[in-house]
Design a protein around this motif. Sequence first.
Motif, PDB file in Angstrom:
ATOM      1  N   ASP A 116      33.852  38.911  47.286  1.00 34.67           N
ATOM      2  CA  ASP A 116      34.514  38.166  48.349  1.00 34.67           C
ATOM      3  C   ASP A 116      34.434  36.660  48.091  1.00 34.67           C
ATOM      4  O   ASP A 116      35.396  35.929  48.316  1.00 34.67           O
ATOM      5  N   GLN A 117      33.298  36.210  47.621  1.00 33.44           N
ATOM      6  CA  GLN A 117      33.130  34.788  47.334  1.00 33.44           C
ATOM      7  C   GLN A 117      33.994  34.372  46.153  1.00 33.44           C
ATOM      8  O   GLN A 117      34.585  33.284  46.159  1.00 33.44           O
ATOM      9  N   VAL A 118      34.089  35.233  45.149  1.00 34.37           N
ATOM     10  CA  VAL A 118      34.959  34.944  44.010  1.00 34.37           C
ATOM     11  C   VAL A 118      36.414  34.868  44.460  1.00 34.37           C
ATOM     12  O   VAL A 118      37.157  33.947  44.089  1.00 34.37           O
ATOM     13  N   MET A 119      36.838  35.826  45.287  1.00 30.13           N
ATOM     14  CA  MET A 119      38.217  35.829  45.783  1.00 30.13           C
ATOM     15  C   MET A 119      38.514  34.593  46.621  1.00 30.13           C
ATOM     16  O   MET A 119      39.618  34.035  46.555  1.00 30.13           O
ATOM     17  N   ALA A 120      37.527  34.149  47.401  1.00 32.79           N
ATOM     18  CA  ALA A 120      37.724  32.956  48.223  1.00 32.79           C
ATOM     19  C   ALA A 120      38.011  31.743  47.341  1.00 32.79           C
ATOM     20  O   ALA A 120      38.937  30.970  47.614  1.00 32.79           O
ATOM     21  N   ILE A 121      37.250  31.588  46.280  1.00 31.76           N
ATOM     22  CA  ILE A 121      37.448  30.448  45.375  1.00 31.76           C
ATOM     23  C   ILE A 121      38.757  30.596  44.616  1.00 31.76           C
ATOM     24  O   ILE A 121      39.527  29.627  44.475  1.00 31.76           O
ATOM     25  N   GLU A 122      39.051  31.813  44.133  1.00 33.66           N
ATOM     26  CA  GLU A 122      40.269  32.022  43.350  1.00 33.66           C
ATOM     27  C   GLU A 122      41.526  31.844  44.201  1.00 33.66           C
ATOM     28  O   GLU A 122      42.588  31.492  43.682  1.00 33.66           O
ATOM     29  N   ASN A 123      41.417  32.066  45.504  1.00 33.08           N
ATOM     30  CA  ASN A 123      42.567  31.895  46.385  1.00 33.08           C
ATOM     31  C   ASN A 123      42.709  30.468  46.903  1.00 33.08           C
ATOM     32  O   ASN A 123      43.597  30.186  47.697  1.00 33.08           O
ATOM     33  N   GLY A 124      41.822  29.576  46.454  1.00 35.23           N
ATOM     34  CA  GLY A 124      41.975  28.168  46.802  1.00 35.23           C
ATOM     35  C   GLY A 124      40.899  27.584  47.681  1.00 35.23           C
ATOM     36  O   GLY A 124      40.987  26.419  48.083  1.00 35.23           O
ATOM     37  N   GLY A 125      39.863  28.362  48.020  1.00 34.64           N
ATOM     38  CA  GLY A 125      38.778  27.848  48.843  1.00 34.64           C
ATOM     39  C   GLY A 125      37.897  26.866  48.093  1.00 34.64           C
ATOM     40  O   GLY A 125      37.786  26.923  46.866  1.00 34.64           O
ATOM     41  N   ASP A 126      37.254  25.975  48.828  1.00 35.65           N
ATOM     42  CA  ASP A 126      36.358  24.979  48.231  1.00 35.65           C
ATOM     43  C   ASP A 126      34.891  25.364  48.351  1.00 35.65           C
ATOM     44  O   ASP A 126      34.074  24.906  47.561  1.00 35.65           O
ATOM     45  N   ASP A 127      34.562  26.194  49.334  1.00 32.26           N
ATOM     46  CA  ASP A 127      33.167  26.600  49.522  1.00 32.26           C
ATOM     47  C   ASP A 127      33.142  27.871  50.358  1.00 32.26           C
ATOM     48  O   ASP A 127      34.175  28.286  50.909  1.00 32.26           O
ATOM     49  N   TYR A 128      31.967  28.505  50.439  1.00 30.15           N
ATOM     50  CA  TYR A 128      31.834  29.790  51.130  1.00 30.15           C
ATOM     51  C   TYR A 128      30.483  29.834  51.832  1.00 30.15           C
ATOM     52  O   TYR A 128      29.443  29.599  51.198  1.00 30.15           O
ATOM     53  N   ILE A 129      30.494  30.103  53.132  1.00 31.52           N
ATOM     54  CA  ILE A 129      29.268  30.215  53.922  1.00 31.52           C
ATOM     55  C   ILE A 129      29.235  31.602  54.552  1.00 31.52           C
ATOM     56  O   ILE A 129      30.215  32.039  55.154  1.00 31.52           O
ATOM     57  N   THR A 130      28.097  32.304  54.424  1.00 31.78           N
ATOM     58  CA  THR A 130      27.991  33.649  54.982  1.00 31.78           C
ATOM     59  C   THR A 130      27.354  33.605  56.372  1.00 31.78           C
ATOM     60  O   THR A 130      26.506  32.767  56.666  1.00 31.78           O
ATOM     61  N   LYS A 131      27.821  34.513  57.228  1.00 35.41           N
ATOM     62  CA  LYS A 131      27.235  34.686  58.556  1.00 35.41           C
ATOM     63  C   LYS A 131      26.087  35.698  58.465  1.00 35.41           C
ATOM     64  O   LYS A 131      26.158  36.639  57.674  1.00 35.41           O
ATOM     65  N   PRO A 132      25.052  35.553  59.283  1.00 33.43           N
ATOM     66  CA  PRO A 132      24.807  34.443  60.222  1.00 33.43           C
ATOM     67  C   PRO A 132      24.436  33.180  59.445  1.00 33.43           C
ATOM     68  O   PRO A 132      23.777  33.257  58.407  1.00 33.43           O
ATOM     69  N   PHE A 133      24.857  32.046  59.949  1.00 34.46           N
ATOM     70  CA  PHE A 133      24.636  30.796  59.230  1.00 34.46           C
ATOM     71  C   PHE A 133      23.796  29.831  60.049  1.00 34.46           C
ATOM     72  O   PHE A 133      23.641  29.968  61.272  1.00 34.46           O
ATOM     73  N   ASN A 134      23.236  28.862  59.357  1.00 34.55           N
ATOM     74  CA  ASN A 134      22.511  27.784  59.996  1.00 34.55           C
ATOM     75  C   ASN A 134      23.500  26.659  60.286  1.00 34.55           C
ATOM     76  O   ASN A 134      24.207  26.211  59.390  1.00 34.55           O
ATOM     77  N   PHE A 135      23.554  26.204  61.524  1.00 30.29           N
ATOM     78  CA  PHE A 135      24.520  25.167  61.894  1.00 30.29           C
ATOM     79  C   PHE A 135      24.334  23.892  61.071  1.00 30.29           C
ATOM     80  O   PHE A 135      25.302  23.223  60.736  1.00 30.29           O
ATOM     81  N   ASP A 136      23.077  23.584  60.747  1.00 36.84           N
ATOM     82  CA  ASP A 136      22.821  22.376  59.964  1.00 36.84           C
ATOM     83  C   ASP A 136      23.402  22.505  58.552  1.00 36.84           C
ATOM     84  O   ASP A 136      23.867  21.516  57.981  1.00 36.84           O
ATOM     85  N   VAL A 137      23.380  23.722  58.003  1.00 34.99           N
ATOM     86  CA  VAL A 137      23.961  23.942  56.673  1.00 34.99           C
ATOM     87  C   VAL A 137      25.470  23.760  56.720  1.00 34.99           C
ATOM     88  O   VAL A 137      26.062  23.138  55.832  1.00 34.99           O
ATOM     89  N   VAL A 138      26.099  24.298  57.764  1.00 37.02           N
ATOM     90  CA  VAL A 138      27.547  24.117  57.914  1.00 37.02           C
ATOM     91  C   VAL A 138      27.895  22.638  57.991  1.00 37.02           C
ATOM     92  O   VAL A 138      28.791  22.153  57.303  1.00 37.02           O
ATOM     93  N   GLN A 139      27.170  21.912  58.820  1.00 36.03           N
ATOM     94  CA  GLN A 139      27.447  20.487  58.983  1.00 36.03           C
ATOM     95  C   GLN A 139      27.216  19.725  57.680  1.00 36.03           C
ATOM     96  O   GLN A 139      27.982  18.818  57.318  1.00 36.03           O
ATOM     97  N   ALA A 140      26.180  20.094  56.932  1.00 30.42           N
ATOM     98  CA  ALA A 140      25.879  19.421  55.675  1.00 30.42           C
ATOM     99  C   ALA A 140      26.975  19.665  54.642  1.00 30.42           C
ATOM    100  O   ALA A 140      27.371  18.746  53.906  1.00 30.42           O
ATOM    101  N   LYS A 141      27.485  20.895  54.582  1.00 32.29           N
ATOM    102  CA  LYS A 141      28.551  21.200  53.632  1.00 32.29           C
ATOM    103  C   LYS A 141      29.837  20.457  54.009  1.00 32.29           C
ATOM    104  O   LYS A 141      30.546  19.955  53.134  1.00 32.29           O
ATOM    105  N   ILE A 142      30.129  20.413  55.317  1.00 35.98           N
ATOM    106  CA  ILE A 142      31.308  19.668  55.767  1.00 35.98           C
ATOM    107  C   ILE A 142      31.176  18.198  55.400  1.00 35.98           C
ATOM    108  O   ILE A 142      32.103  17.586  54.866  1.00 35.98           O
ATOM    109  N   LYS A 143      30.005  17.621  55.678  1.00 32.20           N
ATOM    110  CA  LYS A 143      29.766  16.213  55.379  1.00 32.20           C
ATOM    111  C   LYS A 143      29.914  15.934  53.889  1.00 32.20           C
ATOM    112  O   LYS A 143      30.521  14.938  53.495  1.00 32.20           O
ATOM    113  N   GLY A 144      29.384  16.846  53.053  1.00 31.93           N
ATOM    114  CA  GLY A 144      29.479  16.657  51.611  1.00 31.93           C
ATOM    115  C   GLY A 144      30.914  16.657  51.117  1.00 31.93           C
ATOM    116  O   GLY A 144      31.301  15.814  50.295  1.00 31.93           O
ATOM    117  N   ILE A 145      31.710  17.604  51.614  1.00 31.98           N
ATOM    118  CA  ILE A 145      33.107  17.671  51.190  1.00 31.98           C
ATOM    119  C   ILE A 145      33.886  16.471  51.715  1.00 31.98           C
ATOM    120  O   ILE A 145      34.713  15.887  50.996  1.00 31.98           O
TER     121      ILE A 145
END
Length: 232
Positions: free
Chosen positions: A86-115
């Motif tokens: 699924d992660q490979v397909m996400a990248i091959e279809n044009g995604g920039d990153d992949y986060i799995t649920k359940p997730f840490n909100f701070d990790v989501v925010q950090a990835k958004i900030k980085g991009i």
Amino acid sequence: MKKIYLIEDDKKIADLLKDYLEKYEYDIQLVQEFDRIVEEFQVFEPHLILLDINLPSYDGFYWCRKIRSISNCPIIFISARDSGMDQVMAIENGGDDYITKPFNFDVVQAKIKGIMRRIYGEYASSTPIDLLEIRDLCLHLTAMEVSLNGHKAILTKNEFILLKAFMENVNHVLSRTFLLEMLWDDEHFVDDNTLSVNITRVRKKLEDIGVHQSIQTVRGAGYKMIDTWSEQ
């Protein structure tokens, strides 16, 4: 204020993410109609997309391809599907990153900030974001034109979608099914003959600016683009 388009069908998760990210001064828009995602994206014009995979009607991979056909807006997949494929397909279809649920909100925010920093901030490339260039062959994303050494050709919507896919995947075979899905929309059914006609038209537009035999038919597999223009 940076804008984020959140495409998530679990209302509880969507509301929690929206409330959390708004604390960091992001403008969050939740998807309203799951069959009009592209239209909502074009109206909102976000700086980043958070995209679930399991959605009504069509999955996130489909919508990622549709958005990629018209925009380079960064896309982060957020999904409970945690397999490597699924992660490979996400990248091959044009995604920039992949986060799995359940997730840490701070990790989501950090990835958004980085991009955001990489695309729009201090680490942003000086290359214009409306230009896709491969060794002097330029695809102008806003103007929907292709040019080479001062020669240019104007593209139709379908020609633009196909050429963008080829230029983003030079030397890689793209299946007919993949290309058909890129051309299909909710209003117009695209058949195999329509794809063949549009491939022929793209080849003609390229020939008009001096690019010959770059889009090749791979029998039984699809098509691929090779660099013939820089060798001339």
